[in-house]
Write a protein that holds these residues in place. Sequence first.
Motif, PDB file in Angstrom:
ATOM      1  N   GLN A  66       0.923  -1.279  -0.056  1.00 51.90           N
ATOM      2  CA  GLN A  66       0.058  -0.039  -0.096  1.00 51.90           C
ATOM      3  C   GLN A  66       1.115   1.202   0.110  1.00 51.90           C
ATOM      4  N   THR A  67       2.028   1.154   0.781  1.00 51.26           N
ATOM      5  CA  THR A  67       2.816   2.375   0.936  1.00 51.26           C
ATOM      6  C   THR A  67       3.656   2.447  -0.410  1.00 51.26           C
ATOM      7  N   GLN A  68       3.849   1.584  -1.060  1.00 53.24           N
ATOM      8  CA  GLN A  68       4.618   1.650  -2.454  1.00 53.24           C
ATOM      9  C   GLN A  68       3.731   2.123  -3.502  1.00 53.24           C
ATOM     10  N   LEU A  69       2.520   1.699  -3.589  1.00 57.87           N
ATOM     11  CA  LEU A  69       1.305   2.050  -4.309  1.00 57.87           C
ATOM     12  C   LEU A  69       1.133   3.676  -4.144  1.00 57.87           C
ATOM     13  N   ILE A  70       1.115   4.271  -2.899  1.00 62.03           N
ATOM     14  CA  ILE A  70       0.831   5.276  -2.747  1.00 62.03           C
ATOM     15  C   ILE A  70       2.083   6.361  -3.251  1.00 62.03           C
ATOM     16  N   ILE A 119       1.647   7.101  -6.906  1.00 59.82           N
ATOM     17  CA  ILE A 119       0.808   8.373  -7.150  1.00 59.82           C
ATOM     18  C   ILE A 119       1.682   9.507  -6.718  1.00 59.82           C
ATOM     19  N   GLU A 120       2.288   9.808  -5.740  1.00 60.17           N
ATOM     20  CA  GLU A 120       3.062  10.794  -5.034  1.00 60.17           C
ATOM     21  C   GLU A 120       4.012  11.280  -5.955  1.00 60.17           C
ATOM     22  N   VAL A 131      -4.607   2.758  -9.713  1.00 64.80           N
ATOM     23  CA  VAL A 131      -3.614   2.579  -8.666  1.00 64.80           C
ATOM     24  C   VAL A 131      -4.407   2.719  -7.472  1.00 64.80           C
ATOM     25  N   GLN A 132      -5.347   3.714  -7.380  1.00 64.81           N
ATOM     26  CA  GLN A 132      -6.338   3.764  -6.240  1.00 64.81           C
ATOM     27  C   GLN A 132      -7.089   2.543  -6.037  1.00 64.81           C
ATOM     28  N   THR A 133      -7.623   1.854  -6.977  1.00 65.35           N
ATOM     29  CA  THR A 133      -8.360   0.854  -6.635  1.00 65.35           C
ATOM     30  C   THR A 133      -7.479  -0.301  -6.168  1.00 65.35           C
ATOM     31  N   LEU A 134      -6.314  -0.390  -6.580  1.00 69.42           N
ATOM     32  CA  LEU A 134      -5.140  -1.386  -5.938  1.00 69.42           C
ATOM     33  C   LEU A 134      -5.103  -1.139  -4.503  1.00 69.42           C
ATOM     34  N   ILE A 135      -4.937   0.140  -4.019  1.00 72.46           N
ATOM     35  CA  ILE A 135      -4.886   0.594  -2.562  1.00 72.46           C
ATOM     36  C   ILE A 135      -6.074   0.079  -2.046  1.00 72.46           C
ATOM     37  N   ASP A 136      -7.230   0.473  -2.447  1.00 76.54           N
ATOM     38  CA  ASP A 136      -8.411   0.023  -1.747  1.00 76.54           C
ATOM     39  C   ASP A 136      -8.437  -1.514  -1.684  1.00 76.54           C
ATOM     40  N   ALA A 137      -8.182  -2.400  -2.675  1.00 74.79           N
ATOM     41  CA  ALA A 137      -7.836  -3.739  -2.556  1.00 74.79           C
ATOM     42  C   ALA A 137      -7.162  -4.062  -1.386  1.00 74.79           C
TER      43      ALA A 137
END
Length: 115
Positions: free
Chosen positions: A77-81, A84-85, A94-100
């Motif tokens: 989750q941190t890496q996906l954020i 985005i950043e 990517v947000q959908t993956l974070i939600d998952a």
Amino acid sequence: MHKVEDLKIWRKSIQLSKSIYLLMPELPKDEKFGLINQIKRSAVSVPSNIAEGAGRNSNKEFKHFLGIANGSLYELQTQLILIIELNLTKNQNVQTLIDACIEIQKMIYSLQQKL
């Protein structure tokens, strides 16, 4: 022992890993040995640890491996954020993956409470 293929949490984490792998070619090539490699390892760690725990001989061991899987989810989750950043992709999924990740984290917590 639990049959891993019957676990919804395992199936969801497999799907998440697959989605991660499909996203990685969209990231810059110069991240191949950095962030991309780390993201893939984190993603694969989740279903792998769920499977390893399910194959153990006790619920205590299963609970332990669910904790490891949960740690990998927080890492992912941190890496996906970070993707985005850093604006490394235009992919809106990517947000959908974070939600998952968050959904699976909740599922892990619930399963740990039941064990």
